[in-house]
Design a protein around this motif. Sequence first.
Motif, PDB file in Angstrom:
ATOM      1  N   THR A   1      -3.596  -4.274  -8.826  1.00  0.00           N
ATOM      2  CA  THR A   1      -2.679  -5.410  -8.910  1.00  0.00           C
ATOM      3  C   THR A   1      -1.482  -5.210  -7.994  1.00  0.00           C
ATOM      4  O   THR A   1      -1.071  -6.132  -7.271  1.00  0.00           O
ATOM      5  N   LEU A   2      -0.913  -4.008  -7.996  1.00  0.00           N
ATOM      6  CA  LEU A   2       0.260  -3.732  -7.170  1.00  0.00           C
ATOM      7  C   LEU A   2      -0.087  -3.795  -5.683  1.00  0.00           C
ATOM      8  O   LEU A   2       0.693  -4.318  -4.872  1.00  0.00           O
ATOM      9  N   VAL A   3      -1.252  -3.283  -5.318  1.00  0.00           N
ATOM     10  CA  VAL A   3      -1.687  -3.325  -3.918  1.00  0.00           C
ATOM     11  C   VAL A   3      -1.894  -4.775  -3.474  1.00  0.00           C
ATOM     12  O   VAL A   3      -1.537  -5.160  -2.349  1.00  0.00           O
ATOM     13  N   ALA A   4      -2.453  -5.603  -4.358  1.00  0.00           N
ATOM     14  CA  ALA A   4      -2.653  -7.016  -4.041  1.00  0.00           C
ATOM     15  C   ALA A   4      -1.312  -7.733  -3.837  1.00  0.00           C
ATOM     16  O   ALA A   4      -1.167  -8.551  -2.924  1.00  0.00           O
ATOM     17  N   LEU A   5      -0.336  -7.413  -4.676  1.00  0.00           N
ATOM     18  CA  LEU A   5       1.007  -7.972  -4.504  1.00  0.00           C
ATOM     19  C   LEU A   5       1.593  -7.565  -3.154  1.00  0.00           C
ATOM     20  O   LEU A   5       2.237  -8.368  -2.467  1.00  0.00           O
ATOM     21  N   TYR A   6       1.373  -6.321  -2.779  1.00  0.00           N
ATOM     22  CA  TYR A   6       1.868  -5.776  -1.505  1.00  0.00           C
ATOM     23  C   TYR A   6       1.289  -6.549  -0.321  1.00  0.00           C
ATOM     24  O   TYR A   6       2.027  -7.054   0.542  1.00  0.00           O
ATOM     25  N   ILE A   7      -0.027  -6.676  -0.292  1.00  0.00           N
ATOM     26  CA  ILE A   7      -0.687  -7.346   0.832  1.00  0.00           C
ATOM     27  C   ILE A   7      -0.316  -8.821   0.883  1.00  0.00           C
ATOM     28  O   ILE A   7      -0.010  -9.364   1.954  1.00  0.00           O
TER      29      ILE A   7
ATOM     30  N   PHE B   1      -4.964 -11.005   8.386  1.00  0.00           N
ATOM     31  CA  PHE B   1      -6.178 -10.457   7.770  1.00  0.00           C
ATOM     32  C   PHE B   1      -6.770  -9.341   8.627  1.00  0.00           C
ATOM     33  O   PHE B   1      -7.086  -8.252   8.121  1.00  0.00           O
ATOM     34  N   LEU B   2      -6.900  -9.593   9.928  1.00  0.00           N
ATOM     35  CA  LEU B   2      -7.503  -8.593  10.811  1.00  0.00           C
ATOM     36  C   LEU B   2      -6.621  -7.348  10.905  1.00  0.00           C
ATOM     37  O   LEU B   2      -7.124  -6.224  10.933  1.00  0.00           O
ATOM     38  N   GLY B   3      -5.309  -7.536  10.945  1.00  0.00           N
ATOM     39  CA  GLY B   3      -4.400  -6.397  10.968  1.00  0.00           C
ATOM     40  C   GLY B   3      -4.527  -5.552   9.716  1.00  0.00           C
ATOM     41  O   GLY B   3      -4.538  -4.307   9.780  1.00  0.00           O
ATOM     42  N   THR B   4      -4.634  -6.220   8.570  1.00  0.00           N
ATOM     43  CA  THR B   4      -4.810  -5.500   7.309  1.00  0.00           C
ATOM     44  C   THR B   4      -6.101  -4.706   7.306  1.00  0.00           C
ATOM     45  O   THR B   4      -6.135  -3.530   6.904  1.00  0.00           O
ATOM     46  N   MET B   5      -7.187  -5.323   7.759  1.00  0.00           N
ATOM     47  CA  MET B   5      -8.489  -4.652   7.770  1.00  0.00           C
ATOM     48  C   MET B   5      -8.483  -3.449   8.706  1.00  0.00           C
ATOM     49  O   MET B   5      -9.037  -2.388   8.378  1.00  0.00           O
ATOM     50  N   LEU B   6      -7.865  -3.591   9.882  1.00  0.00           N
ATOM     51  CA  LEU B   6      -7.792  -2.458  10.808  1.00  0.00           C
ATOM     52  C   LEU B   6      -6.957  -1.325  10.207  1.00  0.00           C
ATOM     53  O   LEU B   6      -7.306  -0.145  10.329  1.00  0.00           O
TER      54      LEU B   6
ATOM     55  N   MET C   1      -7.912  -2.972  -1.604  1.00  0.00           N
ATOM     56  CA  MET C   1      -7.188  -3.443  -0.428  1.00  0.00           C
ATOM     57  C   MET C   1      -8.069  -4.344   0.436  1.00  0.00           C
ATOM     58  O   MET C   1      -7.597  -5.364   0.962  1.00  0.00           O
ATOM     59  N   VAL C   2      -9.343  -3.983   0.565  1.00  0.00           N
ATOM     60  CA  VAL C   2     -10.263  -4.829   1.347  1.00  0.00           C
ATOM     61  C   VAL C   2     -10.451  -6.179   0.661  1.00  0.00           C
ATOM     62  O   VAL C   2     -10.378  -7.241   1.302  1.00  0.00           O
ATOM     63  N   ILE C   3     -10.677  -6.166  -0.637  1.00  0.00           N
ATOM     64  CA  ILE C   3     -10.861  -7.421  -1.373  1.00  0.00           C
ATOM     65  C   ILE C   3      -9.584  -8.251  -1.315  1.00  0.00           C
ATOM     66  O   ILE C   3      -9.624  -9.485  -1.158  1.00  0.00           O
ATOM     67  N   ALA C   4      -8.414  -7.601  -1.425  1.00  0.00           N
ATOM     68  CA  ALA C   4      -7.139  -8.316  -1.360  1.00  0.00           C
ATOM     69  C   ALA C   4      -6.946  -8.974   0.006  1.00  0.00           C
ATOM     70  O   ALA C   4      -6.379 -10.077   0.098  1.00  0.00           O
ATOM     71  N   ALA C   5      -7.429  -8.318   1.070  1.00  0.00           N
ATOM     72  CA  ALA C   5      -7.320  -8.909   2.407  1.00  0.00           C
ATOM     73  C   ALA C   5      -8.145 -10.196   2.497  1.00  0.00           C
ATOM     74  O   ALA C   5      -7.685 -11.209   3.031  1.00  0.00           O
TER      75      ALA C   5
END
Length: 496
Positions: A62-68, A117-122, A365-369
Amino acid sequence: MTSPIWAGFSSVALDPFILLLIFAGVAVGIIFGSIPGLTATMAVVMFLPMTYTMTPIQGISTLVALYIGGISGGLISAILLNIPGTPSSVATCFDGSPMAKKGEAGKALGAGIVFSFLGTMLGVGVLVVISPLLASVAIQFGAYEYCALSVFSLSMVIALSGRDLTKGLISAVLGAIWATVGLAPIDSRARYTFGFIELTAGFKLLVFLIGIFAITEVIRFAEEVRSDIHYDIREDVKVRGFGFSFREFRGQFVNMIRSALIGIGIGILPGIGGGVSCMLSYTAAKNSSRHPEKFGTGILDGVVASETANNASIGGAMIPLLSLGIPGDAVTAMLLGGLMVHNVAPGPLIFAKSGATVYGIFVAMVIAAFAMLVIEFLGLRVFTKILRIPKNYLLPIIVVLCSVGAIGDSNRVFDVWGILFFGLVGYGLIKAQIPLTPMILGFILGPMFELNLRKVSQLFMMNPLSIMERPIAIGFFLVTAAVVILNIRANRRALD
């Protein structure tokens, strides 16, 4: 025995409740990121208490999703209002807002969302590769290495906190002083308690961070509460497809890779964060462009550079957090508190002790992206309407939830006074134009430095040449000296 990778994947991707938490966290994070004055840090601060009763993987996901969501959400107000929703989106204003004024708001928003999105994935990809390698090296660290690493981290954040090296040093020392309150390491002597038994336990990390981030922002807003602020918000924005052509995407590929590498690199450096990475990537894109004069007039290159870098810095900032226990930026400082609440100890042994949880974080993190990509495109009209909500309705709720969170961490009403105290401290430092980031790192790294310095002093007394057997520590000390000397020279040149 079940593989930690599979256990982490299945615990997140195959759990409908965690998927729901991730999508909800991303949506809330986007709202906080898009409203000027509310940041990803504040979103994590506000919702951290709600994760106390969750399992570790539920709470941290949950916290990681809030971050992204919070980092990406800043592009909405940056493009539509010319006001960065978060510090990470400052450079997005330079070309995003001019594009909107030219009638290309849809293209600017589409590019911002896709390249976020692409920046997050990289960034996550580099995180997955580097974190285990760094942890395998860090597991060999002893007192000398941790002492040198603490000094290096503080020197970096002080040197990059601004032109005034003295103010950065003052901030870091203040943070270390707050961390000394309570019982000393090794001999457990009481320090700076002034007769208050509550201070024997010291100031909790969450209390410190909540006060510095959330309460300080509320006090700052109180200055402007009587002034009427009207935003001219475009609500008729339509994004067709992704908002830009495949030809334009190919033209931005090199810009994307360069900006992502800058974002990841800046994210790894302790205490710097996306605000610096977006500016550096924007400058790099401008300097390498055939038409630098077009930057600032509304071109796609500026939006791509800023949004790719600030989201790539998420993965970069998570690398030192998980592998070394050192936060890469303000939000990961809050995530450090969240990990501690859920009994997940970040550091070299995290893959051995909590491997399934770590790989679960990667999957989250991947799912959140992906959730961020879908939610921002589908909910763009909703988010533009939310921008009109007055902050004087939101901030009192934040204060109440922060107070509840402070009490819930250790069941002490005294901690409410702690967050108010640090809120006033943060407000005073801002008025004195002293950066807060070095103080945060000083508070976190101070105990590590003190404990290992005392161990080093004992080792040195037994064998003064023992440091010659620690090449990593010597390397950190040499780099630290170089950083300080170069920064002092740069400051002198700026003054001349």
